[in-house]
Design a protein around this motif. Structure first.
Motif, PDB file in Angstrom:
ATOM      1  N   ALA A  27       0.832  -1.206   0.000  1.00 22.76           N
ATOM      2  CA  ALA A  27       0.000   0.000   0.000  1.00 22.76           C
ATOM      3  C   ALA A  27       0.867   1.256   0.000  1.00 22.76           C
ATOM      4  O   ALA A  27       0.542   2.262  -0.650  1.00 22.76           O
ATOM      5  CB  ALA A  27      -0.930  -0.002   1.217  1.00 22.76           C
ATOM      6  N   HIS A  28       1.989   1.195   0.735  1.00 19.95           N
ATOM      7  CA  HIS A  28       2.925   2.325   0.755  1.00 19.95           C
ATOM      8  C   HIS A  28       3.492   2.569  -0.642  1.00 19.95           C
ATOM      9  O   HIS A  28       3.598   3.707  -1.101  1.00 19.95           O
ATOM     10  CB  HIS A  28       4.054   2.027   1.748  1.00 19.95           C
ATOM     11  N   HIS A  29       3.813   1.467  -1.356  1.00 15.20           N
ATOM     12  CA  HIS A  29       4.334   1.615  -2.714  1.00 15.20           C
ATOM     13  C   HIS A  29       3.259   2.174  -3.656  1.00 15.20           C
ATOM     14  O   HIS A  29       3.576   2.918  -4.588  1.00 15.20           O
ATOM     15  CB  HIS A  29       4.842   0.269  -3.227  1.00 15.20           C
ATOM     16  N   VAL A  30       2.008   1.797  -3.432  1.00 14.51           N
ATOM     17  CA  VAL A  30       0.918   2.357  -4.249  1.00 14.51           C
ATOM     18  C   VAL A  30       0.835   3.869  -4.043  1.00 14.51           C
ATOM     19  O   VAL A  30       0.637   4.636  -4.991  1.00 14.51           O
ATOM     20  CB  VAL A  30      -0.423   1.684  -3.904  1.00 14.51           C
ATOM     21  N   ALA A  31       1.011   4.306  -2.768  1.00 14.46           N
ATOM     22  CA  ALA A  31       1.002   5.746  -2.489  1.00 14.46           C
ATOM     23  C   ALA A  31       2.154   6.441  -3.213  1.00 14.46           C
ATOM     24  O   ALA A  31       1.993   7.537  -3.764  1.00 14.46           O
ATOM     25  CB  ALA A  31       1.091   5.985  -0.982  1.00 14.46           C
ATOM     26  N   LEU A  32       3.333   5.802  -3.219  1.00 15.88           N
ATOM     27  CA  LEU A  32       4.475   6.364  -3.941  1.00 15.88           C
ATOM     28  C   LEU A  32       4.191   6.409  -5.447  1.00 15.88           C
ATOM     29  O   LEU A  32       4.565   7.371  -6.128  1.00 15.88           O
ATOM     30  CB  LEU A  32       5.728   5.535  -3.673  1.00 15.88           C
ATOM     31  N   LEU A  33       3.535   5.362  -5.953  1.00 12.68           N
ATOM     32  CA  LEU A  33       3.145   5.352  -7.362  1.00 12.68           C
ATOM     33  C   LEU A  33       2.237   6.543  -7.667  1.00 12.68           C
ATOM     34  O   LEU A  33       2.387   7.205  -8.700  1.00 12.68           O
ATOM     35  CB  LEU A  33       2.424   4.050  -7.690  1.00 12.68           C
ATOM     36  N   GLY A  34       1.300   6.824  -6.755  1.00 11.96           N
ATOM     37  CA  GLY A  34       0.431   7.980  -6.947  1.00 11.96           C
ATOM     38  C   GLY A  34       1.225   9.270  -7.030  1.00 11.96           C
ATOM     39  O   GLY A  34       0.944  10.140  -7.868  1.00 11.96           O
ATOM     40  N   ASP A  35       2.256   9.412  -6.183  1.00 14.07           N
ATOM     41  CA  ASP A  35       3.096  10.605  -6.229  1.00 14.07           C
ATOM     42  C   ASP A  35       3.798  10.728  -7.575  1.00 14.07           C
ATOM     43  O   ASP A  35       3.887  11.821  -8.159  1.00 14.07           O
ATOM     44  CB  ASP A  35       4.142  10.557  -5.106  1.00 14.07           C
ATOM     45  N   ARG A  36       4.333   9.603  -8.078  1.00 12.82           N
ATOM     46  CA  ARG A  36       5.018   9.632  -9.381  1.00 12.82           C
ATOM     47  C   ARG A  36       4.045   9.996 -10.500  1.00 12.82           C
ATOM     48  O   ARG A  36       4.392  10.718 -11.441  1.00 12.82           O
ATOM     49  CB  ARG A  36       5.645   8.263  -9.657  1.00 12.82           C
ATOM     50  N   LEU A  37       2.810   9.458 -10.428  1.00 12.82           N
ATOM     51  CA  LEU A  37       1.820   9.787 -11.454  1.00 12.82           C
ATOM     52  C   LEU A  37       1.408  11.247 -11.386  1.00 12.82           C
ATOM     53  O   LEU A  37       1.125  11.870 -12.413  1.00 12.82           O
ATOM     54  CB  LEU A  37       0.595   8.881 -11.295  1.00 12.82           C
ATOM     55  N   VAL A  38       1.366  11.819 -10.175  1.00  9.37           N
ATOM     56  CA  VAL A  38       1.081  13.254 -10.052  1.00  9.37           C
ATOM     57  C   VAL A  38       2.165  14.054 -10.759  1.00  9.37           C
ATOM     58  O   VAL A  38       1.881  15.038 -11.463  1.00  9.37           O
ATOM     59  CB  VAL A  38       0.981  13.659  -8.568  1.00  9.37           C
ATOM     60  N   ASP A  39       3.444  13.660 -10.582  1.00  9.37           N
ATOM     61  CA  ASP A  39       4.537  14.333 -11.276  1.00  9.37           C
ATOM     62  C   ASP A  39       4.326  14.286 -12.788  1.00  9.37           C
ATOM     63  O   ASP A  39       4.464  15.295 -13.493  1.00  9.37           O
ATOM     64  CB  ASP A  39       5.877  13.664 -10.932  1.00  9.37           C
TER      65      ASP A  39
END
Length: 256
Positions: free
Chosen positions: A170-182
């Motif tokens: 789940a933490h990695h999914v949150a990081l994925l969301g950050d990368r997609l925001v970028d």
């Protein structure tokens, strides 16, 4: 639901018994198709019902599959749109229930990309995936967190271990969301438009996962200083990209 015509089959939602189907007459084909898709006739109610406890997504897929089969046979079908509304997510006592909404299908959004020409339009589609309330990324993070809680509830060493593993995912999914925001922000300021003679997107081969190139700092800087309808050209860009924190910010899902 009042219809201007009488369809051969109508799907609706019973407030207590879930998805139901009503037929115009007793043609054997109507009964055969509904039973094939796990509907069972209730003589007391004179409707067909799915088995008690059928999950929402299963019910939606069942209605869609039965509808296609009826329509392929030349029959008319009507369906109450409330079938698509998922039930609220259970919460602790004295905590307001999270009201769910039917999100956009990732398959449908992927299909939209094939018709788009401007970078800013792609950014708008990507923004739907990242929406705080209905986006697929947040939904996935919440789903994995809930699966972790399910494992931890077993109160066994293996359950706790798997729960911790899922929390990490789940933490990695949150990081994925950050990368997609970028990526979404970069796309929103890119002035690029697809050339008219560009090949159809379906003809462009996708790279293998391990060969996907990383976005360079130069590419990010070029996108950051470019003008777009959403970012006027006279706005000064930062001379250097600020270093990103490697710590994942708290998920917005926690505060809904």
């Amino acid at each position: 639901m009042i219809l201007p015509y009488k369809p051969d089959v109508a799907f609706g939602v019973h407030p207590e018994l879930g998805v139901a189907a009503a037929v115009a007459d007793d043609r054997p084909h109507l009964d055969e198709v509904l039973r094939k898709h796990h509907f069972r006739y209730s003589q007391d109610l004179d409707v067909y019902l799915l088995p008690e406890g059928t999950p929402h997504n299963t019910a939606v897929r069942t209605v869609a599959a039965a509808t296609r089969e009826f329509q392929d046979s030349g029959l008319s079908v009507a369906a109450d749109p409330r079938i698509m509304l998922p039930p609220p997510i259970p919460t602790r006592d004295n905590v307001a229930a999270l009201t769910t909404q039917p999100g956009q299908s990732l398959t449908a959004l992927t299909g939209e990309l094939h018709e788009l020409r401007r970078s800013a339009d792609v950014a708008d589609v990507l923004e739907q995936i990242l929406d705080e309330h209905d986006g697929a990324v947040g939904d996935l993070e919440e789903f994995v967190d809930t699966a972790a809680a399910w494992c931890e509830r077993l109160d066994t060493p293996s359950g706790r271990e798997l729960g911790q593993h899922l929390r990490t995912i789940a933490h990695h999914v949150a990081l994925l969301g950050d990368r997609l925001v970028d990526a979404q922000l970069d796309l929103s300021v890119m002035p690029d438009v697809t050339p008219k003679d560009a090949p159809p997107l379906a003809d462009v081969p996708l790279p293998k996962r391990h060969e996907i190139p990383s976005v360079t700092h130069t590419a990010r800087a070029r996108a950051a200083v470019a003008s777009s309808p959403k970012r006027p050209a006279d706005l000064a860009a930062a001379p250097e990209e600020a270093p990103r924190s490697t710590t994942a910010p708290p998920s917005p899902r926690r505060t809904r």
